[in-house]
Design a protein around this motif. Structure first.
Motif, mmCIF file in Angstrom:
data_model
loop_
_atom_site.group_PDB
_atom_site.id
_atom_site.type_symbol
_atom_site.label_atom_id
_atom_site.label_comp_id
_atom_site.label_asym_id
_atom_site.label_seq_id
_atom_site.Cartn_x
_atom_site.Cartn_y
_atom_site.Cartn_z
ATOM 1 N N SER A 25 0.946 -1.328 -0.082
ATOM 2 C CA SER A 25 -0.086 -0.023 0.154
ATOM 3 C C SER A 25 1.334 1.313 0.343
ATOM 4 N N VAL A 26 1.698 1.266 0.530
ATOM 5 C CA VAL A 26 2.826 1.819 0.670
ATOM 6 C C VAL A 26 4.021 2.930 -0.752
ATOM 7 N N ARG A 27 4.054 1.415 -1.209
ATOM 8 C CA ARG A 27 4.862 1.067 -2.373
ATOM 9 C C ARG A 27 4.433 2.639 -3.754
ATOM 10 N N ARG A 28 3.352 2.911 -3.467
ATOM 11 C CA ARG A 28 3.023 3.863 -4.320
ATOM 12 C C ARG A 28 3.297 5.000 -4.569
ATOM 13 N N TYR A 29 4.424 5.386 -3.058
ATOM 14 C CA TYR A 29 4.759 6.953 -2.625
ATOM 15 C C TYR A 29 6.452 6.563 -2.494
ATOM 16 N N PRO A 30 7.334 6.434 -3.797
ATOM 17 C CA PRO A 30 8.915 6.186 -4.226
ATOM 18 C C PRO A 30 8.966 7.858 -4.417
ATOM 19 N N ASP A 31 10.030 7.591 -3.918
ATOM 20 C CA ASP A 31 10.947 8.694 -5.357
ATOM 21 C C ASP A 31 10.938 10.622 -4.945
ATOM 22 N N ALA A 32 10.124 10.254 -3.586
ATOM 23 C CA ALA A 32 9.525 11.573 -2.932
ATOM 24 C C ALA A 32 9.653 11.702 -1.826
ATOM 25 N N ALA A 33 9.758 13.187 -1.749
ATOM 26 C CA ALA A 33 8.676 13.310 -0.098
ATOM 27 C C ALA A 33 6.830 13.759 -0.417
ATOM 28 N N PRO A 34 6.648 12.646 0.311
ATOM 29 C CA PRO A 34 5.115 13.098 -0.280
ATOM 30 C C PRO A 34 4.744 13.710 0.620
ATOM 31 N N ASP A 35 3.130 13.854 0.556
ATOM 32 C CA ASP A 35 2.697 15.799 1.227
ATOM 33 C C ASP A 35 1.833 14.419 2.631
ATOM 34 N N THR A 36 2.434 14.189 3.921
ATOM 35 C CA THR A 36 2.505 13.482 4.944
ATOM 36 C C THR A 36 0.437 13.500 5.134
ATOM 37 N N ASP A 37 0.060 14.699 5.085
ATOM 38 C CA ASP A 37 -1.462 14.780 5.720
ATOM 39 C C ASP A 37 -1.995 13.970 4.499
ATOM 40 N N THR A 38 -1.994 14.562 3.540
ATOM 41 C CA THR A 38 -2.253 13.128 2.209
ATOM 42 C C THR A 38 -2.174 11.931 2.441
ATOM 43 N N ALA A 51 -1.636 10.303 5.744
ATOM 44 C CA ALA A 51 -2.256 9.981 6.523
ATOM 45 C C ALA A 51 -4.211 9.623 6.003
ATOM 46 N N ARG A 52 -4.202 10.502 5.108
ATOM 47 C CA ARG A 52 -5.893 10.540 4.712
ATOM 48 C C ARG A 52 -6.018 9.599 3.869
ATOM 49 N N GLU A 53 -5.007 8.897 2.833
ATOM 50 C CA GLU A 53 -5.736 7.949 2.361
ATOM 51 C C GLU A 53 -5.425 6.849 2.542
ATOM 52 N N LEU A 54 -4.279 6.182 3.611
ATOM 53 C CA LEU A 54 -3.884 5.032 3.944
ATOM 54 C C LEU A 54 -4.835 4.798 5.489
ATOM 55 N N GLY A 55 -5.108 5.737 6.210
ATOM 56 C CA GLY A 55 -5.790 5.935 7.426
ATOM 57 C C GLY A 55 -5.148 5.340 8.875
ATOM 58 N N VAL A 56 -4.284 6.692 8.307
ATOM 59 C CA VAL A 56 -3.100 6.118 9.621
ATOM 60 C C VAL A 56 -3.413 7.863 10.331
ATOM 61 N N ARG A 57 -2.388 7.920 11.305
ATOM 62 C CA ARG A 57 -1.884 8.716 12.280
ATOM 63 C C ARG A 57 -0.073 9.334 11.364
ATOM 64 N N TYR A 58 0.339 8.619 11.723
ATOM 65 C CA TYR A 58 1.667 8.422 12.166
ATOM 66 C C TYR A 58 2.290 8.204 10.517
ATOM 67 N N ALA A 80 -0.014 13.115 11.707
ATOM 68 C CA ALA A 80 -0.261 14.108 10.661
ATOM 69 C C ALA A 80 -1.679 14.756 11.253
ATOM 70 N N ALA A 81 -2.495 13.617 12.532
ATOM 71 C CA ALA A 81 -3.353 14.469 13.301
ATOM 72 C C ALA A 81 -3.459 16.198 13.738
ATOM 73 N N ILE A 82 -1.480 16.000 14.541
ATOM 74 C CA ILE A 82 -1.429 17.715 14.623
ATOM 75 C C ILE A 82 -0.793 18.434 14.070
ATOM 76 N N GLY A 83 -0.482 17.666 12.487
ATOM 77 C CA GLY A 83 0.830 18.424 11.256
ATOM 78 C C GLY A 83 2.074 19.042 11.952
ATOM 79 N N ARG A 84 2.234 17.933 12.970
ATOM 80 C CA ARG A 84 4.127 19.006 12.938
ATOM 81 C C ARG A 84 4.725 17.234 13.340
ATOM 82 N N ARG A 85 6.253 17.512 12.759
ATOM 83 C CA ARG A 85 6.676 15.921 13.268
ATOM 84 C C ARG A 85 7.645 15.911 14.698
ATOM 85 N N LEU A 86 7.414 14.845 15.303
ATOM 86 C CA LEU A 86 7.638 14.324 16.647
ATOM 87 C C LEU A 86 9.293 14.256 16.620
ATOM 88 N N TRP A 87 9.815 13.972 15.780
ATOM 89 C CA TRP A 87 11.389 14.089 16.146
ATOM 90 C C TRP A 87 12.030 13.974 14.768
#
Length: 199
Positions: free
Chosen positions: A64-77, A79-86, A108-115
Motif C-alpha cells: 500500500s505504501v510502495r505507490r509513494y516512491p522517489d519523493a517526499a509526499p505530503d504526509t497529510d495526504t 495519512a488520509r489515503e492510508l487511514g493512519v495517524r503517523y 498527521a493529526a496535529i501536523g507536526r514532526r515528532l522527531w
C-alpha cells in the motif's frame, strides 16, 4: 520474505481491530539518490517488518505504501489515503562503505514532526539502524515492548548485508510475469544463498 510477512501480519486478527483501538503508522519507502531505490526500499521494508511484529501497533502493508516512491509526499495526504495517524519517512544513501540514514516521524493529526533522526554509520550497521529506528518509534508512541518483541526487533535476517541487497534485487524483479525478469530474480536469490547459506 519481508513483504509476505507484512501482508500476513496486516491480515491477522489484531490488525482487524478498528483503527482507533491501535495507533496506526505508514512507513514510506526511504528516498535514495542512488540508481533505483534499492537501499531506501530496503530500509523501509526492514523497519516495517520490525514494527509489524508489535501487537500494539497497526502498520500499513508495504504494497500500500510502495505507490509513494522517489519523493517526499505530503504526509497529510498519505495519512488520509492510508487511514493512519503517523507517517515515517526518510532517506538512505551510501558513500563508499559509509551509510547515512535520516528519518522523520510525523503526527498527521496535529501536523507536526515528532522527531528527526540521523545516523552516520557503516553499511554493515544497516540492521542495527533498523532496530534503533523501530524502538524509537515504539517509545515515541508509548508502546511497551515485551521481551519477545525486543528480540524480534533486534533479530538480524542475515549476517551479510550484501546477501540482503541481493534479495532486494531479486524482489524488484520477481512477480513481473516476464520470464526474463523471473530468471533475473532467481539469479539474485541464488546469489544471496551463496553469500549466506543460512539465509
Amino acid at each position: 520474505d519481508s513483504e509476505q510477512r507484512v501482508q500476513i501480519l496486516a491480515s491477522s486478527p489484531f490488525m482487524a481491530q478498528p483503527a482507533e483501538d491501535l495507533p496506526a503508522i505508514a512507513i514510506l519507502p526511504f528516498v535514495s539518490p542512488e540508481s533505483g531505490t534499492l537501499l531506501g526500499v530496503g530500509m523501509s521494508r526492514l523497519v516495517s517488518t520490525s514494527l509489524s511484529s508489535l501487537k500494539a501497533l497497526r502498520v500499513t502493508a508495504y504494497n500500500s505504501v510502495r505507490r509513494y516512491p522517489d519523493a517526499a509526499p505530503d504526509t497529510d495526504t498519505v495519512a488520509r489515503e492510508l487511514g493512519v495517524r503517523y507517517v515515517l519517512s526518510g532517506s538512505a544513501e551510501t558513500s563508499g562503505n559509509g551509510l547515512r540514514v535520516e528519518a522523520v516521524l510525523t503526527d498527521a493529526a496535529i501536523g507536526r514532526r515528532l522527531w528527526t533522526a540521523s545516523y552516520n554509520r557503516n553499511v554493515e550497521d544497516l540492521f542495527a539502524i533498523r532496530a534503533e529506528l523501530a524502538e524509537k518509534v515504539a517509545s515515541t508512541l508509548r508502546i511497551e515492548l515485551t521481551a519477545d518483541e525486543r528480540k524480534r526487533i533486534a533479530k538480524v535476517p542475515t549476517r551479510s548485508v550484501e546477501a540482503y541487497q541481493a534479495v532486494l534485487r531479486g524482489l524488484s524483479n520477481y512477480g513481473r510475469r516476464l520470464r526474463r525478469a523471473n530468471e533475473e530474480a532467481r539469479r539474485h536469490f541464488e546469489r544471496a544463498i551463496e553469500l549466506d547459506p543460512d539465509y
